[in-house]
Enzyme design. Structure first.
Site, PDB file in Angstrom:
ATOM      1  N   LYS B  45       0.516  -1.121   0.252  1.00 23.55           N
ATOM      2  CA  LYS B  45       0.009   0.111   0.024  1.00 23.55           C
ATOM      3  C   LYS B  45       0.658   1.320  -0.696  1.00 23.55           C
ATOM      4  O   LYS B  45       2.413   1.457   0.408  1.00 23.55           O
ATOM      5  CB  LYS B  45      -1.058  -0.002   1.189  1.00 23.55           C
ATOM      6  CG  LYS B  45      -1.988   0.943   1.002  1.00 23.55           C
ATOM      7  CD  LYS B  45      -2.991   0.429   2.306  1.00 23.55           C
ATOM      8  CE  LYS B  45      -4.038   2.017   2.822  1.00 23.55           C
ATOM      9  NZ  LYS B  45      -4.544   1.925   1.421  1.00 23.55           N
ATOM     10  N   ILE B  71      -9.863   6.172  -1.053  1.00 24.92           N
ATOM     11  CA  ILE B  71      -9.644   5.650   0.867  1.00 24.92           C
ATOM     12  C   ILE B  71      -8.852   6.735   1.144  1.00 24.92           C
ATOM     13  O   ILE B  71      -8.596   7.301   2.598  1.00 24.92           O
ATOM     14  CB  ILE B  71      -8.589   4.084   0.374  1.00 24.92           C
ATOM     15  CG1 ILE B  71      -9.160   3.376  -0.229  1.00 24.92           C
ATOM     16  CG2 ILE B  71      -8.308   3.945   1.523  1.00 24.92           C
ATOM     17  CD1 ILE B  71     -10.131   3.033   0.449  1.00 24.92           C
ATOM     18  N   GLY B  72      -8.355   7.372   0.183  1.00 30.01           N
ATOM     19  CA  GLY B  72      -7.682   8.371   1.207  1.00 30.01           C
ATOM     20  C   GLY B  72      -6.317   8.775   1.210  1.00 30.01           C
ATOM     21  O   GLY B  72      -5.650   9.447   2.715  1.00 30.01           O
ATOM     22  N   ASN B 128       4.154   6.636  -6.819  1.00 28.91           N
ATOM     23  CA  ASN B 128       2.453   6.566  -6.856  1.00 28.91           C
ATOM     24  C   ASN B 128       2.566   8.301  -7.186  1.00 28.91           C
ATOM     25  O   ASN B 128       2.417   9.445  -6.376  1.00 28.91           O
ATOM     26  CB  ASN B 128       1.626   6.004  -5.795  1.00 28.91           C
ATOM     27  CG  ASN B 128       0.150   6.569  -6.084  1.00 28.91           C
ATOM     28  OD1 ASN B 128      -0.047   7.609  -6.650  1.00 28.91           O
ATOM     29  ND2 ASN B 128      -0.388   5.967  -4.953  1.00 28.91           N
ATOM     30  N   CYS B 131      -0.823  11.016  -7.186  1.00 27.61           N
ATOM     31  CA  CYS B 131      -1.189  12.574  -5.926  1.00 27.61           C
ATOM     32  C   CYS B 131      -1.689  13.949  -6.370  1.00 27.61           C
ATOM     33  O   CYS B 131      -0.662  14.619  -8.027  1.00 27.61           O
ATOM     34  CB  CYS B 131       0.153  12.342  -4.600  1.00 27.61           C
ATOM     35  SG  CYS B 131      -0.681  10.992  -4.059  1.00 27.61           S
ATOM     36  N   GLY B 304      -5.210  -6.786  -8.972  1.00 28.56           N
ATOM     37  CA  GLY B 304      -5.731  -5.450  -8.454  1.00 28.56           C
ATOM     38  C   GLY B 304      -7.652  -5.729  -7.687  1.00 28.56           C
ATOM     39  O   GLY B 304      -7.539  -7.003  -7.597  1.00 28.56           O
TER      40      GLY B 304
END
Lengths: 284, 342
Positions: B45, B71-72, B128, B131, B304
């Site tokens: 994660k 989910i944030g 990632n 964002c 996923g």
């Protein structure tokens, strides 16, 4: 103090279970029984199974376990959408893709089992997890003299489920329907509140409830006033069902040790719950 | 015997099937149910420098052939990750661990990367890059209260989370841009991270762009060792969760079979423009899906949200892939992009 803090086993099974019975118990409500020895042996009241209902759905659906008997597991549900619609079409002999048992169940305790009594309050299909709990409480406390009181609430008579099941267990059953078609006319929370006027609230050791969010929240107000320990079983849309994806969170209060500020933490309904001490929940 | 081993960004994999970021968290929960070592590698994660509480409920909504998540970026932060999560993974896994990281700017990305570079047992970093870019934007006016972890303004962005309901779209300011929606920023972040770590760097891109090949080429030119294509699609849906009383929509990232055809097209286009390997993800739900990803140019694939439904999908995909290679008499490396080479 006699406390039966049940240790939830950490095992989770993924099974292709055989459906042994499915019956419409009231219009739109179904009881489904399937063979799942691994789950039946370790399941505790308040725990749930995560079921893949069939093509056309992407996520599994969580269902409270209503009963376990030898190798059989029973769930009770209402057809509310595509998933439950597909599930209701399954027949005896079909297989069911099941994950379980999941989550943390009810903690059962009785301070003075001779004189004190827990109360169970269910709204709609919330009866499922409480039926399992009632069975467990009764077998755990055979010396218990006061009968278990169960409040059942629903919109109409048709939506009141499992009345006879609770009666057979020796429970004192109190009914409420919003339209007055059976029992008290009004909300089950009002019926419960009224009962506290005549009932000595100090004799209530615990309240266990499962049902719509608004009902659980209303009971939280009452139990806070009377300072009665109160456990709730929450519902949520879930993805993984294991606590990994963090998709089904609920806000819980959290006292910071360092700053003495009141904070909140998100807990997962699927793994930390579905049963919570109600005073942990930040009701919204 | 069919050989499924491969190599991505200098990481040797026993098979080309990864698990995407955000699906199994940090492995604790899923390891009770499945053997995580069936995968070629796992992606954690997303970890941020400071802990993040994430978004309020509802965070997930089921949609036609998929789901939206918001989910944030809930995660315990870098320190707890190093102290508690990584040791567990190292103990439990015999396969490479890819750590997904996110930050608000290049400097913070570099700070996290520098710290992770010192750790043993990490095989690669996945950036990632989905964002929100807060460098060039003012903080949002109505940012949600994040009581237990105050300041960060990033919205979201794991395997599930693309752009969250609270971060992706703002009616007053329009769509907030993400790092990988901006070629210049993508370049800056990848470049800075490459400078501070010897670990292979995988850039995970958002599909919410006009031309993903432009961003892909930029990431490559900045030194990215591989690409993860793609993160979730910005979307909205109405939830029917018992925890909500209102019927306000959830903004979030769409995943699942619904997005697969778009993802395949994006990988197909990108494969022809870059030399670095592509890890394909987005809607893989069967062995057939997996094969299609290789055909259009993926060198590895990641599972996923389909894992939520079928925990045994990894085995099914690996068996199906082996059978296909055997019947077609083709090696895995030849399969990659074979639709284009023909």
């Amino acid at each position: 103090m006699l406390t039966a803090k049940l240790s939830i086993q950490n095992k989770v099974y993924h099974l292709q279970s055989l459906i042994t019975d499915q019956k419409e118990i009231s219009s739109g409500y179904f009881r489904l029984i399937f063979s799942a020895p691994q789950i039946a042996q370790i399941a505790q009241p308040g725990q749930f199974v995560h079921i893949y209902c069939g093509e056309g759905t992407y996520l599994r659906r969580p269902f409270s376990i209503a009963k376990v008997k030898k190798n059989q597991v029973e769930i009770i549900y209402k057809v509310v959408g595509k998933g439950t619609e597909l599930l209701s079409r399954k027949k005896k002999g079909n297989t069911l893709d099941v994950l379980g048992p999941l989550g943390n169940g009810f903690t059962q305790s009785l301070n003075h089992p001779i004189t004190q009594s827990p109360i169970l309050i269910a709204g709609g299909t919330g009866v499922a997890s409480l039926l399992f709990l009632a069975q467990k409480l009764i077998t755990l406390y055979t010396s218990h003299l006061t009968p278990l009181t169960v409040f059942l609430g629903a919109k109409t008579k048709n939506d009141l489920l499992c009345i006879d099941n609770f009666k057979k267990l020796g429970c004192q059953v109190k009914l409420a329907t919003e339209d007055g078609s059976l029992g008290y006319k009004g909300l089950v929370t009002d019926l419960f509140r009224n009962s506290l006027i005549t009932h000595n609230s100090s004799l209530i050791t615990n309240i266990y409830a499962c049902g719509p969010y608004a009902m659980l929240k209303e009971i939280a107000k009452i139990t806070q006033k009377y300072k009665i320990p109160y456990q709730v079983s929450l519902e949520a849309m879930m993805a993984c069902g294991l606590g990994a994806c963090r998709g089904c969170v609920v806000k819980t209060s959290h006292q910071s040790l360092t700053t003495s500020h009141q904070h909140f933490v998100y807990k997962t309904v699927c793994k930390d719950g579905p049963v919570f001490e109600a005073n942990q929940i930040i009701w919204e | 015997m069919v050989n499924l081993s491969t190599e991505i960004a200098r990481i040797k994999l026993k098979n080309p099937l990864l698990v995407a970021s955000g699906i199994i968290g940090f492995g604790e929960e899923y390891s009770k149910l499945i053997n995580l070592n069936v995968f070629g590698a796992i992606t954690t994660k997303t970890v941020t420098l400071k802990p993040r509480a994430g978004n309020p409920s509802p965070r997930i909504v089921e949609t036609m052939e998929g789901m939206i998540n918001s989910i944030g970026l809930e995660n315990p932060g870098l320190e707890i990750f190093l102290k508690e999560k990584l040791p567990f993974l190292k103990r439990k896994l015999k396969i490479p661990i890819v750590v997904s990281i996110a930050a608000e700017n290049a400097e913070e990305f570099a700070e996290i990367s520098r710290r992770l570079d010192k750790e043993k047992g990490i095989s690669a970093l996945e950036l990632n890059l989905s964002c929100p870019n807060v460098r060039s934007k003012e903080p949002r006016a109505k940012s949600p209260p994040l009581l237990s972890c105050p300041p960060p303004r990033l919205a979201s962005g794991d395997a599930g989370a693309g752009e969250s309901k609270n971060g992706g779209i703002n009616s007053e300011q329009g769509v907030i841009s993400l790092i990988s929606q901006d070629a210049e920023l993508t370049y800056e972040v990848v470049k800075r991270v490459k400078k501070v770590t010897k670990l292979p760097v995988i850039a995970k891109l958002t599909p919410n762009v006009t031309d993903i090949t432009v961003i892909a080429k930029t990431a490559e030119s900045a030194g990215a060792d591989a690409l993860s294509l793609v993160n979730t699609f910005s979307a909205l849906a109405f939830p029917h969760s018992p925890l909500t009383t209102s019927h306000s929509p959830v903004f979030g990232g769409l995943s699942g079979p619904a997005i697969k055809p778009i993802v395949l097209r994006m990988i197909y286009e990108t494969y022809q423009k870059v030399k670095i390997p592509i890890i394909g993800m987005g809607g893989i739900n069967s062995p057939q899906d997996a094969i299609e990803f290789f055909l259009v140019g993926a060198k590895a694939i990641a599972l996923g949200s389909a894992l939520f439904r079928d925990p045994f999908l990894p085995q099914k995909i690996l068996i199906g892939l082996k059978q296909y290679l055997k019947i077609q008499k083709i090696t895995l490396s030849k399969l990659t992009g074979s639709m284009i080479h023909e």
